[in-house]
Design a protein around this motif. Sequence first.
Motif, PDB file in Angstrom:
ATOM      1  N   LEU A  34     -30.330 -32.960  23.043  1.00 57.92           N
ATOM      2  CA  LEU A  34     -31.229 -34.091  23.239  1.00 57.92           C
ATOM      3  C   LEU A  34     -32.650 -33.530  23.194  1.00 57.92           C
ATOM      4  O   LEU A  34     -32.971 -32.618  23.954  1.00 57.92           O
ATOM      5  N   ASP A  35     -33.458 -34.036  22.277  1.00 55.76           N
ATOM      6  CA  ASP A  35     -34.864 -33.620  22.236  1.00 55.76           C
ATOM      7  C   ASP A  35     -35.701 -34.806  22.683  1.00 55.76           C
ATOM      8  O   ASP A  35     -35.719 -35.844  22.015  1.00 55.76           O
ATOM      9  N   VAL A  36     -36.366 -34.646  23.808  1.00 53.56           N
ATOM     10  CA  VAL A  36     -37.136 -35.746  24.388  1.00 53.56           C
ATOM     11  C   VAL A  36     -38.624 -35.452  24.222  1.00 53.56           C
ATOM     12  O   VAL A  36     -39.115 -34.434  24.716  1.00 53.56           O
ATOM     13  N   THR A  37     -39.308 -36.330  23.501  1.00 51.90           N
ATOM     14  CA  THR A  37     -40.746 -36.147  23.290  1.00 51.90           C
ATOM     15  C   THR A  37     -41.503 -37.283  23.962  1.00 51.90           C
ATOM     16  O   THR A  37     -41.207 -38.455  23.732  1.00 51.90           O
ATOM     17  N   LEU A  38     -42.437 -36.906  24.809  1.00 48.95           N
ATOM     18  CA  LEU A  38     -43.294 -37.895  25.468  1.00 48.95           C
ATOM     19  C   LEU A  38     -44.728 -37.426  25.271  1.00 48.95           C
ATOM     20  O   LEU A  38     -45.100 -36.353  25.767  1.00 48.95           O
ATOM     21  N   GLY A  39     -45.498 -38.206  24.528  1.00 41.94           N
ATOM     22  CA  GLY A  39     -46.853 -37.756  24.185  1.00 41.94           C
ATOM     23  C   GLY A  39     -46.744 -36.536  23.295  1.00 41.94           C
ATOM     24  O   GLY A  39     -46.048 -36.551  22.284  1.00 41.94           O
ATOM     25  N   THR A  40     -47.374 -35.463  23.728  1.00 40.84           N
ATOM     26  CA  THR A  40     -47.343 -34.240  22.915  1.00 40.84           C
ATOM     27  C   THR A  40     -46.301 -33.252  23.426  1.00 40.84           C
ATOM     28  O   THR A  40     -46.182 -32.152  22.905  1.00 40.84           O
ATOM     29  N   LYS A  41     -45.563 -33.644  24.440  1.00 41.01           N
ATOM     30  CA  LYS A  41     -44.643 -32.687  25.073  1.00 41.01           C
ATOM     31  C   LYS A  41     -43.193 -32.951  24.667  1.00 41.01           C
ATOM     32  O   LYS A  41     -42.728 -34.089  24.708  1.00 41.01           O
ATOM     33  N   THR A  42     -42.485 -31.909  24.277  1.00 42.53           N
ATOM     34  CA  THR A  42     -41.071 -32.023  23.940  1.00 42.53           C
ATOM     35  C   THR A  42     -40.259 -31.074  24.806  1.00 42.53           C
ATOM     36  O   THR A  42     -40.620 -29.912  24.976  1.00 42.53           O
ATOM     37  N   VAL A  43     -39.179 -31.577  25.360  1.00 40.36           N
ATOM     38  CA  VAL A  43     -38.261 -30.756  26.157  1.00 40.36           C
ATOM     39  C   VAL A  43     -36.865 -30.933  25.558  1.00 40.36           C
ATOM     40  O   VAL A  43     -36.487 -32.032  25.157  1.00 40.36           O
TER      41      VAL A  43
END
Lengths: 219, 135
Positions: A34-43
């Motif tokens: 699962l790649d979660v991107t919020l704004g410029t941040k990806t975890v």
Amino acid sequence: MNPLKELRDQIQGEFPSAKIETTEPAHGDGIWWLDVTLGTKTVTVDWHSNRGFGISDTLQVGYGEGPDEKFASIADTKRRLLSLLGSNEKPAPPLQYLLGRLRERMGLTQGELARRLNVTQATVSGIERRGDVQLSTLARVINALNGALEVYAVFADARYKIVLPGSAHEPIDDIVRDPIPFSRREGGNAFTCLEKTGQMSRARDRQKRILQEHSIMAT
Amino acid sequence: MLLDFTDPPSKGERLSEVWRRLHGTGPFSMANEALARFCEILNAVEDELSGISKDLAAAKAGNTGGRMYPPDEMFQIDRDHPLITSYRQTGHITRFGKNGSIEVAKKFGDVEFYLAGTDGRTVSDLLQEKTNESP
């Protein structure tokens, strides 16, 4: 439902604007991603039936490494993921792998870090492989990497910052305390002197940090 | 041993050494051969330069301890491209073409390494062929 899909749905519910990409394994016993991107941040989150959840910095330098942090439950993974997405904090592997990664992130070799610390390369190598390092040593290494070590005592209802000896972030009382009366040393009023010496600016920064810390504690 | 490091090499330097050796060993003619040589070379570089012993059981459990591991079945993704087998690891996707080509790309970034198969075609060429075949 697959636990990773369950987590995905929960995260999407909390952050409708988050971009979430799911990668399925080719085989039934493979790893889900699962790649979660919020704004410029990806975890990146991974899940496998035998090893549970993992959370990693997607942009890590190495290749083919395991997750930075591991969790057994959806709830713990979600809590950590939300905390990472809502701050500038990055997932961190255990200490014995973290220091080397931070050094490499700064583009330094062990020898170059050793010169900054005025120790031998072998000493740096030893510190990086230890899982248990004295706080003062850790603070020196982090300072040499242009960072600052901050330590907190965390309780269910509050947290307390532990000011380390020699820390760059002195208590505010120490910043404004001055043995020489301003009027006698510089002339003019005390605030002018504080501005001139930079102490007022440092005190303002410190005040801002304290307010930010308290606002985090309140949430 | 071709490298002469005064410091232990970083992961980036170790990966560069893997790419260098793959370029020196290839090209390959089949996906299985390319995967086998990729694994062999990555393991050899890590044995020589990482200072971290290989522990497959720990790696399977997600504890790689700072050592880099090649992909295996557990990491295989994508079943929809007839000419390419893909593996996802945390930050990378590694693709092996049926013609022996290899491509390692960052999940969110550029291709870090590629090697054409013996027929001269790259993974990118194979992906393009699939796209062109699509109606």
